[in-house]
Design a protein around this motif. Structure first.
Motif, PDB file in Angstrom:
ATOM      1  N   ASP A 189       0.828  -1.198   0.000  1.00  0.00           N
ATOM      2  CA  ASP A 189       0.000   0.000   0.000  1.00  0.00           C
ATOM      3  C   ASP A 189       0.864   1.250   0.000  1.00  0.00           C
ATOM      4  O   ASP A 189       2.076   1.205  -0.271  1.00  0.00           O
ATOM      5  CB  ASP A 189      -0.949  -0.010   1.202  1.00  0.00           C
ATOM      6  CG  ASP A 189      -0.205  -0.121   2.538  1.00  0.00           C
ATOM      7  OD1 ASP A 189       1.036   0.020   2.557  1.00  0.00           O
ATOM      8  OD2 ASP A 189      -0.869  -0.362   3.561  1.00  0.00           O
ATOM      9  N   SER A 190       0.248   2.398   0.312  1.00  0.00           N
ATOM     10  CA  SER A 190       0.946   3.685   0.264  1.00  0.00           C
ATOM     11  C   SER A 190       2.084   3.764   1.275  1.00  0.00           C
ATOM     12  O   SER A 190       3.059   4.499   1.056  1.00  0.00           O
ATOM     13  CB  SER A 190      -0.049   4.820   0.513  1.00  0.00           C
ATOM     14  OG  SER A 190      -0.682   4.676   1.783  1.00  0.00           O
ATOM     15  N   LEU A 193       5.021   2.539  -0.441  1.00  0.00           N
ATOM     16  CA  LEU A 193       5.474   3.512  -1.427  1.00  0.00           C
ATOM     17  C   LEU A 193       6.331   4.582  -0.761  1.00  0.00           C
ATOM     18  O   LEU A 193       7.351   5.024  -1.313  1.00  0.00           O
ATOM     19  CB  LEU A 193       4.273   4.152  -2.127  1.00  0.00           C
ATOM     20  CG  LEU A 193       4.595   5.240  -3.159  1.00  0.00           C
ATOM     21  CD1 LEU A 193       5.471   4.677  -4.272  1.00  0.00           C
ATOM     22  CD2 LEU A 193       3.304   5.825  -3.730  1.00  0.00           C
ATOM     23  N   TRP A 222       6.082  -2.659  -7.075  1.00  0.00           N
ATOM     24  CA  TRP A 222       5.128  -2.153  -6.077  1.00  0.00           C
ATOM     25  C   TRP A 222       3.795  -1.807  -6.758  1.00  0.00           C
ATOM     26  O   TRP A 222       2.722  -2.153  -6.253  1.00  0.00           O
ATOM     27  CB  TRP A 222       5.676  -0.905  -5.387  1.00  0.00           C
ATOM     28  CG  TRP A 222       4.656  -0.265  -4.488  1.00  0.00           C
ATOM     29  CD1 TRP A 222       4.422  -0.538  -3.176  1.00  0.00           C
ATOM     30  CD2 TRP A 222       3.691   0.741  -4.866  1.00  0.00           C
ATOM     31  NE1 TRP A 222       3.374   0.214  -2.705  1.00  0.00           N
ATOM     32  CE2 TRP A 222       2.902   1.007  -3.720  1.00  0.00           C
ATOM     33  CE3 TRP A 222       3.422   1.431  -6.035  1.00  0.00           C
ATOM     34  CZ2 TRP A 222       1.870   1.938  -3.724  1.00  0.00           C
ATOM     35  CZ3 TRP A 222       2.378   2.359  -6.055  1.00  0.00           C
ATOM     36  CH2 TRP A 222       1.634   2.601  -4.894  1.00  0.00           C
ATOM     37  N   GLN A 223       3.877  -1.132  -7.905  1.00  0.00           N
ATOM     38  CA  GLN A 223       2.662  -0.725  -8.611  1.00  0.00           C
ATOM     39  C   GLN A 223       1.848  -1.937  -9.049  1.00  0.00           C
ATOM     40  O   GLN A 223       0.611  -1.947  -8.936  1.00  0.00           O
ATOM     41  CB  GLN A 223       3.041   0.131  -9.824  1.00  0.00           C
ATOM     42  CG  GLN A 223       1.849   0.756 -10.537  1.00  0.00           C
ATOM     43  CD  GLN A 223       2.296   1.683 -11.650  1.00  0.00           C
ATOM     44  OE1 GLN A 223       3.312   1.440 -12.309  1.00  0.00           O
ATOM     45  NE2 GLN A 223       1.568   2.754 -11.875  1.00  0.00           N
ATOM     46  N   SER A 226       0.276  -3.474  -5.861  1.00  0.00           N
ATOM     47  CA  SER A 226      -0.442  -2.565  -4.980  1.00  0.00           C
ATOM     48  C   SER A 226      -1.863  -3.055  -4.696  1.00  0.00           C
ATOM     49  O   SER A 226      -2.615  -3.397  -5.602  1.00  0.00           O
ATOM     50  CB  SER A 226      -0.499  -1.165  -5.600  1.00  0.00           C
ATOM     51  OG  SER A 226      -1.164  -0.264  -4.741  1.00  0.00           O
TER      52      SER A 226
END
Length: 262
Positions: A189-190, A193, A222-223, A226
């Protein structure tokens, strides 16, 4: 002179990456890896990136015993160095000794997996994760990466003159086994990031592919992941059995047709 230049280059690489490394073993600064399948050289892996630098040949078989600590998994084995076009055979077996044969008399069903690396010598040798290719070794028991905690023995050999090679073993917490889950909370998640942004070009905290650096490739991983939630490592998968014996020459032919993993 050639050996001195080689060693100087390796030392420079090790110094530059020391902050991201957990443990290391080098045949060029320590003793040679064992040639005895019943007494492999022990290498206790630690959380993070663990480097192996060694040399093998048609008459010099390397037996290595690796230990993945409890509550951790082996998420990647990345090629960090390979000096020529000759492939190196890498096989892995569960347990503290090697019983799957060597040379031209390899016994696939006794192994968890195997691969000849680099899988495509015509392309770049450095940065390839070979763990998933090992898991798909023809005739072996097979497994689903990451590799769970425990003791394993590996064999490295080649059909050619001496080949020097380097591998990096990436060990991560079980909860962080999902690529892109940098904080180990089983969710990409964020928050992950933010860790990637802070680590970009600086540390390995945002390293998703096990190459020891935080870069744009890790951002793409990561993307892609996600929103996913992590899970415990899967149990060993068992594909259909193949031939009882496998020569290294046949292995080399098969491995060339296998897909390359970046």
């Amino acid at each position: 002179m050639q050996t001195n230049v080689f060693l100087s280059g390796l030392l420079a690489i090790c110094v530059a990456a020391s902050a991201a490394r957990a443990a290391s073993y080098s045949e060029f600064t320590a003793s040679d890896l064992s040639t005895d399948p019943l007494q492999p050289t022990p290498f206790a892996l630690a959380p993070g990136l663990n480097d192996l630098l060694a040399e093998t040949s048609a008459t010099d078989f390397d037996f290595l015993q690796i230990t993945v600590p409890a509550n951790y998994v082996l998420g990647a084995i990345t090629v960090t160095f390979h000096e020529d076009m000759n492939a190196v055979f890498a096989g892995i077996q569960q347990g503290a000794v090697w019983t799957a044969g060597a040379g031209s008399e390899i016994i696939p069903p006794a192994m968890l997996g195997w691969v000849n690396f680099p899988t495509n010598p015509q392309l770049g040798h450095v940065g390839e994760n070979i763990l998933d290719d090992i898991a798909l070794g023809v005739g072996a028991t097979g497994f689903t990466p990451p590799l769970e905690s425990g003791v394993y023995t590996m064999l490295f050999q080649t059909r050619s003159v001496a080949v020097r090679y380097g591998l990096s073993f990436r060990v991560t917490p079980v909860s962080a086994s999902l690529m892109g889950d940098f904080n180990g909370d089983t969710l990409v998640d964020s928050a992950d990031l933010a860790i990637w942004r802070a680590a970009f070009g600086q540390t390995a905290a945002g390293d998703a592919n096990g190459d020891g650096v935080t870069d744009g490739v890790d951002m793409m991983i990561w993307q892609r992941n996600s929103g996913l939630t992590g899970a415990a490592p899967a149990a060993h998968a068992v594909p259909e059995p193949a031939a009882a014996m496998l020569t290294l020459g046949a292995a080399a032919g098969l491995a060339v047709r296998r897909r390359r993993r970046a």
